[in-house]
Write a protein that holds these residues in place. Structure first.
Motif, PDB file in Angstrom:
ATOM      1  N   LEU A  17       0.803  -1.219   0.000  1.00 61.64           N
ATOM      2  CA  LEU A  17       0.000   0.000   0.000  1.00 61.64           C
ATOM      3  C   LEU A  17       0.839   1.274   0.000  1.00 61.64           C
ATOM      4  O   LEU A  17       0.338   2.341  -0.350  1.00 61.64           O
ATOM      5  N   HIS A  18       2.097   1.177   0.396  1.00 59.93           N
ATOM      6  CA  HIS A  18       2.984   2.347   0.409  1.00 59.93           C
ATOM      7  C   HIS A  18       3.927   2.386  -0.799  1.00 59.93           C
ATOM      8  O   HIS A  18       4.746   3.296  -0.909  1.00 59.93           O
ATOM      9  N   ALA A  19       3.814   1.426  -1.702  1.00 67.81           N
ATOM     10  CA  ALA A  19       4.821   1.270  -2.756  1.00 67.81           C
ATOM     11  C   ALA A  19       4.804   2.386  -3.790  1.00 67.81           C
ATOM     12  O   ALA A  19       5.831   2.671  -4.419  1.00 67.81           O
ATOM     13  N   VAL A  30      -8.586   1.811   4.199  1.00 65.61           N
ATOM     14  CA  VAL A  30      -9.652   0.813   4.272  1.00 65.61           C
ATOM     15  C   VAL A  30      -9.070  -0.592   4.316  1.00 65.61           C
ATOM     16  O   VAL A  30      -9.479  -1.434   5.134  1.00 65.61           O
ATOM     17  N   LEU A  31      -8.109  -0.868   3.435  1.00 69.31           N
ATOM     18  CA  LEU A  31      -7.497  -2.198   3.373  1.00 69.31           C
ATOM     19  C   LEU A  31      -6.685  -2.506   4.623  1.00 69.31           C
ATOM     20  O   LEU A  31      -6.744  -3.620   5.158  1.00 69.31           O
ATOM     21  N   LEU A  32      -5.923  -1.524   5.086  1.00 67.16           N
ATOM     22  CA  LEU A  32      -5.072  -1.749   6.252  1.00 67.16           C
ATOM     23  C   LEU A  32      -5.910  -1.879   7.521  1.00 67.16           C
ATOM     24  O   LEU A  32      -5.569  -2.656   8.426  1.00 67.16           O
ATOM     25  N   LYS A  33      -7.021  -1.162   7.576  1.00 64.39           N
ATOM     26  CA  LYS A  33      -7.904  -1.235   8.732  1.00 64.39           C
ATOM     27  C   LYS A  33      -8.448  -2.645   8.919  1.00 64.39           C
ATOM     28  O   LYS A  33      -8.546  -3.145  10.053  1.00 64.39           O
ATOM     29  N   ASN A  34      -8.801  -3.301   7.823  1.00 66.75           N
ATOM     30  CA  ASN A  34      -9.327  -4.664   7.913  1.00 66.75           C
ATOM     31  C   ASN A  34      -8.320  -5.619   8.541  1.00 66.75           C
ATOM     32  O   ASN A  34      -8.664  -6.449   9.392  1.00 66.75           O
ATOM     33  N   ARG A  35      -7.080  -5.514   8.136  1.00 69.50           N
ATOM     34  CA  ARG A  35      -6.055  -6.400   8.687  1.00 69.50           C
ATOM     35  C   ARG A  35      -5.656  -5.958  10.093  1.00 69.50           C
ATOM     36  O   ARG A  35      -5.286  -6.785  10.929  1.00 69.50           O
ATOM     37  N   ALA A  41      -9.934   9.132   7.114  1.00 67.68           N
ATOM     38  CA  ALA A  41      -8.693   8.595   7.659  1.00 67.68           C
ATOM     39  C   ALA A  41      -7.767   8.251   6.501  1.00 67.68           C
ATOM     40  O   ALA A  41      -8.189   7.647   5.516  1.00 67.68           O
ATOM     41  N   ASN A  42      -6.504   8.674   6.603  1.00 67.29           N
ATOM     42  CA  ASN A  42      -5.539   8.280   5.577  1.00 67.29           C
ATOM     43  C   ASN A  42      -4.746   7.063   6.057  1.00 67.29           C
ATOM     44  O   ASN A  42      -4.914   6.607   7.189  1.00 67.29           O
ATOM     45  N   VAL A  43      -3.893   6.548   5.196  1.00 73.04           N
ATOM     46  CA  VAL A  43      -3.201   5.297   5.504  1.00 73.04           C
ATOM     47  C   VAL A  43      -2.346   5.397   6.759  1.00 73.04           C
ATOM     48  O   VAL A  43      -2.173   4.415   7.496  1.00 73.04           O
ATOM     49  N   ASP A  44      -1.838   6.597   7.049  1.00 68.37           N
ATOM     50  CA  ASP A  44      -0.984   6.764   8.225  1.00 68.37           C
ATOM     51  C   ASP A  44      -1.754   6.619   9.529  1.00 68.37           C
ATOM     52  O   ASP A  44      -1.168   6.338  10.570  1.00 68.37           O
ATOM     53  N   PHE A  45      -3.074   6.802   9.480  1.00 63.03           N
ATOM     54  CA  PHE A  45      -3.873   6.699  10.688  1.00 63.03           C
ATOM     55  C   PHE A  45      -3.779   5.299  11.289  1.00 63.03           C
ATOM     56  O   PHE A  45      -3.709   5.136  12.509  1.00 63.03           O
ATOM     57  N   TYR A  46      -3.759   4.287  10.419  1.00 60.78           N
ATOM     58  CA  TYR A  46      -3.719   2.912  10.915  1.00 60.78           C
ATOM     59  C   TYR A  46      -2.333   2.263  10.831  1.00 60.78           C
ATOM     60  O   TYR A  46      -2.071   1.269  11.515  1.00 60.78           O
ATOM     61  N   SER A  47      -1.436   2.792   9.992  1.00 60.90           N
ATOM     62  CA  SER A  47      -0.147   2.124   9.817  1.00 60.90           C
ATOM     63  C   SER A  47       0.676   2.129  11.100  1.00 60.90           C
ATOM     64  O   SER A  47       1.315   1.123  11.452  1.00 60.90           O
ATOM     65  N   GLY A  48       0.696   3.253  11.833  1.00 55.07           N
ATOM     66  CA  GLY A  48       1.453   3.296  13.077  1.00 55.07           C
ATOM     67  C   GLY A  48       0.917   2.305  14.097  1.00 55.07           C
ATOM     68  O   GLY A  48       1.685   1.670  14.834  1.00 55.07           O
ATOM     69  N   PHE A  49      -0.412   2.164  14.155  1.00 55.35           N
ATOM     70  CA  PHE A  49      -1.037   1.191  15.058  1.00 55.35           C
ATOM     71  C   PHE A  49      -0.623  -0.226  14.676  1.00 55.35           C
ATOM     72  O   PHE A  49      -0.279  -1.052  15.531  1.00 55.35           O
TER      73      PHE A  49
END
Length: 451
Positions: free
Chosen positions: A238-240, A340-345, A385-393
């Motif tokens: 997702l960050h590529a 959305v994708l990262l939140k699911n995992r 929410a952007n991807v950084d919202f869940y990536s740190g968690f």
């Protein structure tokens, strides 16, 4: 001779800088300057064309920005379809993503197998590199060490200045393979020399994925669960890539357009990503959420959470900058598909890690933020929410320290940077040189003796 840069002289110098470097904001409007290469409506100034990444978050209709669900495409393929494709098969997807970004097509089974073998064979660093370039010159900042290591790789490449596409492709594949190793070793050196911990240097394993090798190399016991590796792999996918307009990809285009070597261009991209306004967002989200969890007694009490977030916007909480980190994006409006994708995992991982209540708190902050922004900003802007919202968690649940958040971003984004460098070499053809309007008046030179 002793330096005269004491407090008095520094004050004088700072006064000169303040008087001679601060350009009045009204001049930007007078000359129709696109500050930050942004139009007045917040959209980006069109400065180039790309076939690599497409970021879509709104449509323009009669001059109005109409919010729509976010979409991210790699080489025309919807990233959600890519993720679904490799997850259904139970395989990791970063290597497949890197192939797609570099070559423009999704790989056939044999192509992917050959590509994985090629990457696996290149993961180890040149002889003596780890000892001489990393361990003997450790840094307290891993991004700094990564940039220095990239420039040092120039000395180990007999064809470093060859910008032919076959050679740049070879260099790109080596960098994609070696970034995780450099970052992991730089982290271990930092932990040992700056934090007094034991030094662990684990050799990467050629038949493991990028995510698996990274977890293996940063952990003393080299152990990780399949779900941990799967979630990190998803974060890497997702960050590529995120289009040619993001700061680091644009830096790659700008520096590559000058005809410089691959190592200089990629080091410039790393320098861009190191900036907190680009690559450091996940760190600030995590810091804000940890502060919230300390100050809110009942994580399930919406009124307490709302009070904290409102105080944050009033510049009374966390870093007092008036920002709810992780909420909002330059392009996405209704949703960020990566989030959305990262939140699911993240939900699955939180259950395995026993941190479901914390995940629920993240969801609550995401849900409440729009109304709170509407109340205080009153600009009608749609945020998500952007991807950084869940990536740190996610990284915290993987027991990855914050010092590695931005370097992991680089481990992922190197694939996109290399694709953009190749595209610039093939299709660019002109050095990128925008104009700056000089707004100072003409001055008469005065002899030194008469000043």
């Amino acid at each position: 001779m002793k330096s005269r840069l004491d407090i008095k002289h520094m004050t004088e110098y700072l006064s000169l800088i303040d008087n001679n470097s601060k350009i009045p904001l009204d001049l930007y409007q007078k000359y129709n300057v696109k500050r930050g290469l942004r139009n007045s409506d917040g959209t980006g100034v069109l400065v180039g064309l790309t076939e690599i990444g497409d970021v879509h978050g709104y449509i323009m209709e009669e001059g109005d920005k109409i919010p729509v669900p976010g979409r991210l495409r790699y080489r025309g393929y919807n990233v959600e379809d890519l993720v679904k494709g490799f997850q259904i098969c139970g395989r990791h997807g970063y290597e497949e993503t890197a192939f797609l970004l570099l070559f423009g097509n999704i790989p056939k089974p044999q192509d992917l197998e050959d590509f994985n073998i090629d990457l696996g064979a290149r993961r180890q660093l040149p002889d003596t590199f780890a000892e001489d370039m990393i361990l003997k010159a450790p840094s307290s900042n891993i991004m700094n060490k990564l940039a220095r290591s990239i420039l040092a790789l120039y000395s180990f490449d007999e064809k470093a200045e060859d910008n032919s596409i076959p050679n740049v492709l070879r260099q790109s594949m080596e960098l994609i393979s070696q970034f995780p190793t450099i970052v992991a070793y730089a982290f271990q050196a930092m932990e040992h020399y700056f934090n007094g911990k034991s030094l662990y240097i684990h050799t990467p394993i050629s038949n493991l994925s990028t995510a698996e090798n990274f977890l293996l190399m940063i952990r003393p016991d080299k152990k990780f669960t399949p779900l941990e590796a799967e979630v990190l792999d998803l974060a890497l996918v997702l960050h590529a890539e995120h289009g040619g307009g993001n700061n680091s990809a644009f830096s790659t285009h700008v520096v590559s357009s000058s005809g410089t070597d691959t190592y200089s261009a990629i080091a410039a991209a790393v320098g861009s990503l190191k900036g907190p306004l680009h690559g450091g967002a996940a760190i600030r989200v995590r810091g804000m959420m940890e502060d919230l969890m300390e100050q809110v007694n009942d994580w399930s009490d919406e009124s307490e959470v709302i009070a904290y977030l409102e105080a944050t916007l009033r510049k009374e909480k966390y870093d007092k900058k008036g920002l709810i980190y992780g909420m909002g994006h330059a392009v996405y409006t209704l949703s960020d598909p990566r989030a959305v994708l990262l939140k699911n995992r993240a939900e699955l991982l939180s259950k395995e890690a026993g941190r479901s209540k914390e995940f629920d708190l993240y969801c609550m902050v995401e849900r409440l933020s729009q109304d709170i922004f509407d109340k205080y900003k009153k600009n009608g802007k749609k945020i998500c929410a952007n991807v950084d919202f869940y990536s740190g968690f996610v990284y915290s649940m993987l027991d990855i320290p914050t010092e590695l958040y931005t370097p992991i971003f680089a481990v992922s984004r190197i694939a996109g940077w290399c694709a953009h460098r190749i595209e610039e070499i093939v299709s660019g053809g002109r050095i990128i040189r925008p104009a700056y309007k000089n707004v100072t008046s003409s001055k008469q030179y005065i002899k030194l003796s008469e000043r």
